[in-house]
Scaffold this active site. Structure first.
Site, PDB file in Angstrom:
ATOM      1  N   ASP A  69      47.699 -53.751 -31.013  1.00  0.00           N
ATOM      2  CA  ASP A  69      46.252 -53.569 -31.520  1.00  0.00           C
ATOM      3  C   ASP A  69      46.340 -53.031 -32.907  1.00  0.00           C
ATOM      4  O   ASP A  69      47.233 -52.083 -33.133  1.00  0.00           O
ATOM      5  CB  ASP A  69      45.584 -53.033 -30.526  1.00  0.00           C
ATOM      6  CG  ASP A  69      45.817 -51.422 -30.395  1.00  0.00           C
ATOM      7  OD1 ASP A  69      46.928 -51.438 -30.009  1.00  0.00           O
ATOM      8  OD2 ASP A  69      44.953 -50.739 -30.527  1.00  0.00           O
ATOM      9  N   GLU A 133      46.184 -48.699 -28.412  1.00  0.00           N
ATOM     10  CA  GLU A 133      46.521 -47.482 -28.957  1.00  0.00           C
ATOM     11  C   GLU A 133      45.714 -46.982 -29.921  1.00  0.00           C
ATOM     12  O   GLU A 133      45.474 -45.592 -30.448  1.00  0.00           O
ATOM     13  CB  GLU A 133      48.097 -47.665 -29.514  1.00  0.00           C
ATOM     14  CG  GLU A 133      48.634 -46.217 -29.660  1.00  0.00           C
ATOM     15  CD  GLU A 133      48.671 -45.414 -30.992  1.00  0.00           C
ATOM     16  OE1 GLU A 133      48.846 -44.622 -31.288  1.00  0.00           O
ATOM     17  OE2 GLU A 133      47.934 -46.425 -31.883  1.00  0.00           O
TER      18      GLU A 133
END
Length: 378
Positions: A69, A133
């Site tokens: 991500d 994250e």
């Protein structure tokens, strides 16, 4: 041979802004399964995660952790090349995630595939890749580790592939991180006219006394592996539009980045005790709300740290500094599972417009990871 730079560009073309998966984990899942890895999607809530293991369950193992991500790209017009183009030009890969950290994931995936294909080890290689994250970090690596516990899966040691070098490859590896805590302090007094302060209790005066107490002396002087803890006042507000009114309430926000002399609980207890003292002194009620996003931790130098450090030195010509600097990473979760270190690319362009990474640097990182795997299973 698996081309880590090409894989980086392909991952960048997956628009995986948290919490969107964007096709990145699907791409990796297909590659790893084709290379003989046992692969599981470990999705939780809106977050997509991936667990992959080559080798026998329960065998001696080394793991890698990372995320696909990315943060939002911001103003698209400010980019030299579109942020999800994966544009490659003059030895550079451009796009969101080029540094943080699709390149790191590509490097350890490529290294793992080539290693198990060319020299199958007597043991297991485990990859844990999250899509959370850069977001709340509640359903990402934590979810994978929860699933691993339920399935009796285990990494003996782990490398987090976050960017770890300030300006040159080989400068720094992380063997720990400071803890991070945010405290919201609310002061409730009695509203009144500024000309008649004896009829009011000013929450701002009490809050100012409290904040001055917090910053009057350092929290500590640091330790062997950590700098002194840092306390920063990041907000003070009372929402009062009138200059002649003593407000009823005021709030402040304090962020503390703390070393291993403290814990979230000990800091919460200390700030709460100080708030009670000021409340007793002023008659203004102070309350403290704590949000602990990570505890300080340290992976003690030893055989695993030495192995990674020696490989990095051999591949780059620089013996990396053992550091605990910087913010937080998912290593703060992995450390509860097994010993963990961080080593990755130069982080100069992460989260910036025109994020980019040299092709050669991605290849060098893959070589470092592959050499670590070879040394680990000797």
């Amino acid at each position: 041979m698996t081309d880590a730079a090409d894989l980086t560009a392909r991952l960048i073309r997956c628009p995986s802004v948290t919490p969107e998966e964007g096709g990145a984990l699907v791409l990796l899942e297909d590659m790893l399964r084709a290379a003989g890895f046992e692969v599981h999607r470990v999705d939780r809530g809106d977050t997509a995660n991936l667990f992959a293991r080559w080798g026998a369950k329960g065998a001696r193992s080394i793991g890698f952790n990372g995320h696909t991500d990315v943060v939002p790209p911001g103003d698209l017009g400010s980019w030299t090349h579109p942020p999800f183009s994966g544009h490659v030009e003059d030895g550079t890969i451009w796009g969101r995630g080029a540094t943080d950290m699709k390149s790191g994931v590509a490097a350890f995936v490529a290294a793992a595939i080539d290693f198990v294909t060319q020299t199958p080890p007597d043991g297991a290689v485990i990859l844990t890749i999250t899509g959370d994250e850069e977001g709340p970090s509640k359903d990402g690596t934590i979810a994978i580790l929860d699933w691993m516990t339920e399935q009796d899966e285990r990494m003996d040691v782990c490398i987090v592939g976050e960017p770890s070098n300030p300006s040159e490859m080989g400068e720094m590896m992380k063997i720990g991180r400071r803890g991070s805590a945010t405290f919201r302090i609310k002061a409730r007094g009695v509203q009144g006219h500024a000309a008649y302060p004896h009829r009011a209790k000013n929450p701002l005066h009490a809050l100012t006394l409290y904040l001055n107490d917090l910053i009057a002396a350092p929290l500590d002087d640091g330790t062997d592996h950590f700098d002194p803890s840092g306390l920063q006042i990041t907000s003070i507000d009372c929402g009062n539009p009138a200059s002649n009114v003593i407000p009823e309430t005021a709030t402040a926000v304090v962020n503390i980045r703390f070393n291993d002399l403290h814990s979230g609980d000990s800091l919460t207890a200390d700030l709460t005790r100080r708030a009670c003292d000021i409340s007793d002194q002023t008659g203004v009620a102070l309350t403290v709300q704590a949000d602990i996003s990570g505890e300080a931790f340290l992976t003690q130098p030893g055989p695993f740290v030495d192995l990674v450090r020696d490989v990095v030195a051999g591949q780059t010509g620089r013996r990396p500094e053992l550091s605990t600097s910087g913010g937080t990473s998912d290593a703060r979760f992995v450390k509860d599972h097994c010993p963990v270190v961080e080593f990755g690319l130069v982080g100069r362009f992460m989260h910036q417009v025109d994020e980019r990474v040299p092709v050669a640097q991605v290849g060098q990182l893959k070589d470092i990871y592959q050499r670590i795997l070879e040394r680990y299973f000797v």
